[in-house]
Design a protein around this motif. Structure first.
Motif, PDB file in Angstrom:
ATOM      1  N   SER A   1      -1.628  14.228  -4.227  1.00  0.00           N
ATOM      2  CA  SER A   1      -1.910  13.091  -3.353  1.00  0.00           C
ATOM      3  C   SER A   1      -2.603  11.980  -4.128  1.00  0.00           C
ATOM      4  N   HIS A   2      -2.279  10.744  -3.782  1.00  0.00           N
ATOM      5  CA  HIS A   2      -2.853   9.585  -4.451  1.00  0.00           C
ATOM      6  C   HIS A   2      -2.630   8.356  -3.581  1.00  0.00           C
ATOM      7  N   GLU A   3      -3.318   7.276  -3.901  1.00  0.00           N
ATOM      8  CA  GLU A   3      -3.124   5.987  -3.240  1.00  0.00           C
ATOM      9  C   GLU A   3      -2.971   4.926  -4.314  1.00  0.00           C
TER      10      GLU A   3
ATOM     11  N   ARG B   1      -2.453   0.525  -4.485  1.00  0.00           N
ATOM     12  CA  ARG B   1      -2.408  -0.725  -3.721  1.00  0.00           C
ATOM     13  C   ARG B   1      -2.188  -1.909  -4.651  1.00  0.00           C
TER      14      ARG B   1
ATOM     15  N   GLU C   1       0.844  -1.188   0.000  1.00  0.00           N
ATOM     16  CA  GLU C   1       0.000   0.000   0.000  1.00  0.00           C
ATOM     17  C   GLU C   1       0.880   1.238   0.000  1.00  0.00           C
ATOM     18  N   PHE C   2       0.669   2.078  -0.983  1.00  0.00           N
ATOM     19  CA  PHE C   2       1.321   3.373  -1.041  1.00  0.00           C
ATOM     20  C   PHE C   2       0.218   4.352  -0.681  1.00  0.00           C
ATOM     21  N   GLY C   3       0.130   4.682   0.610  1.00  0.00           N
ATOM     22  CA  GLY C   3      -1.030   5.360   1.171  1.00  0.00           C
ATOM     23  C   GLY C   3      -1.198   6.796   0.747  1.00  0.00           C
ATOM     24  N   ALA C   4      -2.357   7.319   1.125  1.00  0.00           N
ATOM     25  CA  ALA C   4      -2.705   8.708   0.828  1.00  0.00           C
ATOM     26  C   ALA C   4      -1.903   9.614   1.743  1.00  0.00           C
ATOM     27  N   ILE C   5      -0.985  10.316   1.157  1.00  0.00           N
ATOM     28  CA  ILE C   5      -0.182  11.261   1.921  1.00  0.00           C
ATOM     29  C   ILE C   5      -0.210  12.587   1.195  1.00  0.00           C
TER      30      ILE C   5
ATOM     31  N   ARG D   1       1.494  15.052  -0.461  1.00  0.00           N
ATOM     32  CA  ARG D   1       2.818  15.093  -1.058  1.00  0.00           C
ATOM     33  C   ARG D   1       3.321  16.511  -1.200  1.00  0.00           C
TER      34      ARG D   1
END
Length: 121
Positions: free
Chosen positions: A73-75, A77, A28-32, A34
């Motif tokens: 920002s993006h997510e 998975r 998971e490259f989570g919602a951060i 950026r």
């Protein structure tokens, strides 16, 4: 999870940084929020990815990539036992300029972008 790093022309505007993730469980490259100045391209050669960009959700197959524009920002998975490449770019390659960020597209498929990058493998 195992992560390998590859750099090509780092320090130059056209340089790229490639991260190759391999995991036994979900990735998971989570919602951060950026604050970096890198475009990011996600691709998995051996499985599907799901991506969330704003209110738009997408599912991508092995022949598709997801482009997240710099500072957006993006997510992303991925499922179990999957390889994911995360490619970080300071500049958008000329052959990719016609593709829309936040969308899935197929740079490796015939008729896709003419841009080519060496992907370790």
């Amino acid at each position: 999870m195992r992560c390998q790093e590859y750099g090509y022309g780092l320090g130059r505007p056209e340089g790229i940084f490639v991260l190759r993730y391999q995991s036994e469980g979900p990735l998971e490259f989570g919602a951060i929020a950026r604050q970096d100045f890198l475009h990011q391209l996600y691709w998995s050669p051996d499985g599907a990815l799901s991506a969330l960009h704003g209110g738009d959700a997408r599912f991508l197959g092995p022949g598709e990539a997801f482009w997240a524009q710099r500072a957006v920002s993006h997510e992303v998975r991925a499922a179990d036992r999957q390889t994911v490449y995360r490619i970080c770019l300071r500049q958008v390659p000329p052959g990719w300029r016609s593709c829309a960020p936040g969308r899935s597209w197929s740079p490796w498929r015939p008729g896709g972008s003419s841009a080519t990058w060496p992907v370790p493998g």
